[in-house]
Design a protein around this motif. Structure first.
Motif, mmCIF file in Angstrom:
data_model
loop_
_atom_site.group_PDB
_atom_site.id
_atom_site.type_symbol
_atom_site.label_atom_id
_atom_site.label_comp_id
_atom_site.label_asym_id
_atom_site.label_seq_id
_atom_site.Cartn_x
_atom_site.Cartn_y
_atom_site.Cartn_z
ATOM 1 N N MET A 1 0.834 -1.191 0.000
ATOM 2 C CA MET A 1 0.000 0.000 0.000
ATOM 3 C C MET A 1 0.879 1.257 0.000
ATOM 4 O O MET A 1 1.996 1.254 0.534
ATOM 5 C CB MET A 1 -0.905 0.021 1.240
ATOM 6 N N PRO A 2 0.382 2.354 -0.589
ATOM 7 C CA PRO A 2 1.215 3.556 -0.731
ATOM 8 C C PRO A 2 1.775 4.085 0.582
ATOM 9 O O PRO A 2 2.901 4.575 0.614
ATOM 10 C CB PRO A 2 0.244 4.568 -1.367
ATOM 11 N N LYS A 3 1.018 3.990 1.663
ATOM 12 C CA LYS A 3 1.471 4.520 2.945
ATOM 13 C C LYS A 3 1.640 3.405 3.987
ATOM 14 O O LYS A 3 1.354 3.589 5.173
ATOM 15 C CB LYS A 3 0.491 5.576 3.465
ATOM 16 N N ALA A 4 2.095 2.256 3.547
ATOM 17 C CA ALA A 4 2.271 1.115 4.453
ATOM 18 C C ALA A 4 3.164 1.488 5.633
ATOM 19 O O ALA A 4 4.170 2.189 5.473
ATOM 20 C CB ALA A 4 2.882 -0.053 3.687
ATOM 21 N N TYR A 5 2.785 1.022 6.829
ATOM 22 C CA TYR A 5 3.620 1.203 8.011
ATOM 23 C C TYR A 5 4.727 0.146 7.953
ATOM 24 O O TYR A 5 4.532 -1.018 8.331
ATOM 25 C CB TYR A 5 2.794 1.058 9.284
ATOM 26 N N LEU A 6 5.888 0.556 7.470
ATOM 27 C CA LEU A 6 6.929 -0.396 7.097
ATOM 28 C C LEU A 6 7.501 -1.145 8.291
ATOM 29 O O LEU A 6 7.987 -2.274 8.142
ATOM 30 C CB LEU A 6 8.039 0.335 6.344
ATOM 31 N N ARG A 7 7.453 -0.562 9.473
ATOM 32 C CA ARG A 7 8.003 -1.248 10.635
ATOM 33 C C ARG A 7 7.073 -2.332 11.157
ATOM 34 O O ARG A 7 7.407 -3.040 12.108
ATOM 35 C CB ARG A 7 8.333 -0.236 11.739
ATOM 36 N N ASP B 1 14.735 -4.943 2.290
ATOM 37 C CA ASP B 1 15.086 -3.563 1.933
ATOM 38 C C ASP B 1 13.863 -2.903 1.329
ATOM 39 O O ASP B 1 13.028 -3.559 0.692
ATOM 40 C CB ASP B 1 16.234 -3.526 0.929
ATOM 41 N N VAL B 2 13.751 -1.591 1.520
ATOM 42 C CA VAL B 2 12.606 -0.843 1.002
ATOM 43 C C VAL B 2 13.111 0.336 0.188
ATOM 44 O O VAL B 2 13.983 1.100 0.642
ATOM 45 C CB VAL B 2 11.703 -0.336 2.142
ATOM 46 N N THR B 3 12.569 0.484 -1.006
ATOM 47 C CA THR B 3 12.819 1.659 -1.832
ATOM 48 C C THR B 3 11.476 2.293 -2.195
ATOM 49 O O THR B 3 10.437 1.635 -2.160
ATOM 50 C CB THR B 3 13.565 1.283 -3.123
ATOM 51 N N TYR B 4 11.504 3.576 -2.529
ATOM 52 C CA TYR B 4 10.273 4.278 -2.914
ATOM 53 C C TYR B 4 10.319 4.579 -4.419
ATOM 54 O O TYR B 4 10.427 5.722 -4.849
ATOM 55 C CB TYR B 4 10.108 5.557 -2.093
ATOM 56 N N PRO C 1 6.008 2.333 -1.815
ATOM 57 C CA PRO C 1 7.202 1.580 -1.423
ATOM 58 C C PRO C 1 7.282 0.240 -2.153
ATOM 59 O O PRO C 1 6.270 -0.355 -2.514
ATOM 60 C CB PRO C 1 7.002 1.371 0.083
ATOM 61 N N VAL C 2 8.505 -0.212 -2.360
ATOM 62 C CA VAL C 2 8.771 -1.524 -2.955
ATOM 63 C C VAL C 2 9.612 -2.304 -1.958
ATOM 64 O O VAL C 2 10.625 -1.812 -1.455
ATOM 65 C CB VAL C 2 9.507 -1.400 -4.300
#
Length: 430
Positions: free
Chosen positions: A65-71, A86-89, A100-101
């Protein structure tokens, strides 16, 4: 010759690596499970079956999702190990922002095999609300309603900017504490009464509790209504509604309530005349729908023949199965009340040991007027002023009373059609 063989081997390795990545990206990116909380946050569970080669496999997950809570991201790989995230935008652009990817490195210690990979996380901008339609059955000669039918609907709000398809949708409400993105200062508390699922293809059977579109089960300390298949939530359809249950038959009791604080006086402008106030009209019913009722908005209708017209709105809190709930329609147009304080004074007295004490003596008058054609029952609830040690008692009253709380007393009366009824009481507090 050896140089040609080395080049050929390197080329084949690159081809195998490319093929693995291509297969990883070709999985189904629809949601397996979507759990929505009623304060604008949801839990997303994505599943893909992909071919893992022996050793390390690099996978790009481009459906977050565009605003995913990555933690909050949790990754599971069947019979394999996730060794890095790893996360990239650099994903798809949604609402002028890059998504995010997730770049995963998965260790496969066995032979090449098709493996189920799950990605679970929280993300905002999706929520739900519960709504009810309470339809009162007609009664002869304007008598108080005694029966009603209740429909329950749930409204889902998709503000993510992304079209969603989920195999199962759960709606959760209650006192669940979540920490979105794992950071302090983002604490959000949600109401957890119930998880609710709705199916498009469910064919209900009618019974005394009406038609149910959800099947109740338990989820930890909460309730869950198990869902149907392939629920679509489109980004261009901000509100999507599903039925939870319909045509639940309820017994209804109407209560006309005249409720006042200890210092209330229904005086008109200038304070020279008493201004009648309509009594609150409250409907009390037991939840006989066969499932808990999440908190929500209730719209009340009065049915006359084939026509049902709105006669009030109110909100209810979470109501367990077989528990009572009440809604207020508004103020009566036929039953009115006035209240005035006839006397209020502090009296000094001495006890049997000749010790001096003060007590507050208050005398109150309540007049109820019925302009209708039917006798009406009414409840008069009076607040008692706190004074000194707050030891109070009714020492004189024209009508029997009962204590409701620490400082509330109630009088139950019947007001004759076209007539009046007067209550005068004296309370002492010391």
């Amino acid at each position: 010759m050896r140089r040609i063989n080395s080049t050929l081997i390197a080329f084949l390795i690159c081809c195998l690596t490319y093929q693995s990545t291509a297969r990883a990206q070709s999985g189904n990116n629809s949601l397996s499970h979507l759990t929505i909380y009623n304060a604008g946050v949801a839990e997303f569970l994505e599943e893909r079956t992909m071919e893992l080669q022996p050793g390390l496999n690099t996978i790009e997950w481009r459906s977050l999702m565009p605003k995913a809570y990555l933690r909050t991201v949790r990754v599971l790989a069947q019979n394999a190990e996730v060794v890095r995230q790893d996360v990239t935008y650099d994903g798809a652009q949604v609402n002028s922002e890059k998504s995010p990817v997730l770049h995963l490195v998965i260790q496969n210690r066995g032979a090449a095999a098709r493996t189920l990979v799950q990605v679970d996380y929280l993300a905002p901008n999706i929520s739900w609300q519960s709504d009810y339609a309470l339809v009162l059955e007609p009664t002869p000669n304007g008598e108080a309603p005694t029966a009603a039918t209740l429909d329950s609907w749930v409204s889902l709000y998709n503000n993510t900017g992304v079209d969603l398809t989920a195999g199962t949708v759960d709606l959760v409400a209650g006192d669940i504490a979540l920490l979105p993105d794992g950071g302090p200062g983002f604490r959000a508390e949600y109401a957890a009464q119930t998880s609710i699922n709705a199916s498009r293809e469910y064919e209900p059977s009618l019974d005394s509790s009406g038609a149910s579109f959800a099947e109740v089960s338990s989820l930890s300390a909460f309730n869950r209504f198990t869902l149907g298949q392939n629920i679509d939530l489109n980004a261009n359809s901000l509100i999507t509604r599903f039925p939870i249950f319909q045509r639940a038959r309820l017994a209804v009791v109407q209560r006309n309530v005249f409720e006042n604080t200890h210092d209330t006086q229904t005086l008109g402008r200038g304070g020279f005349i008493l201004l009648p106030r309509g009594l609150d009209v409250r409907l009390v019913a037991k939840n006989a729908a066969g499932s808990p009722m999440p908190a929500g908005l209730v719209t009340i209708y009065q049915r006359t023949g084939t026509l049902a017209q709105v006669v009030g709105q109110d909100r209810i809190s979470f109501t367990p199965q077989n528990a009572e709930f009440s809604v207020t329609q508004g103020r009566s147009a036929t039953l009115f009340g006035t209240r005035r304080i006839l006397e209020r004074r502090v009296i000094n007295y001495k006890d049997k040991n000749d010790n001096s004490h003060d007590k507050l003596v208050t005398r109150v008058e309540v007049v109820l007027t019925n302009r209708g054609k039917q006798p009406s029952e009414a409840m008069v609830r009076e607040g008692i002023e706190r004074y000194d040690d707050n030891q109070w008692k009714i020492v004189e009253s024209t009508t029997p009373s009962e204590q409701l709380g620490a400082n509330t007393v109630q009088f139950k009366v019947t007001v004759p059609a076209g007539g009046k009824l007067t209550i005068v009481y004296t309370v002492e507090c010391e």
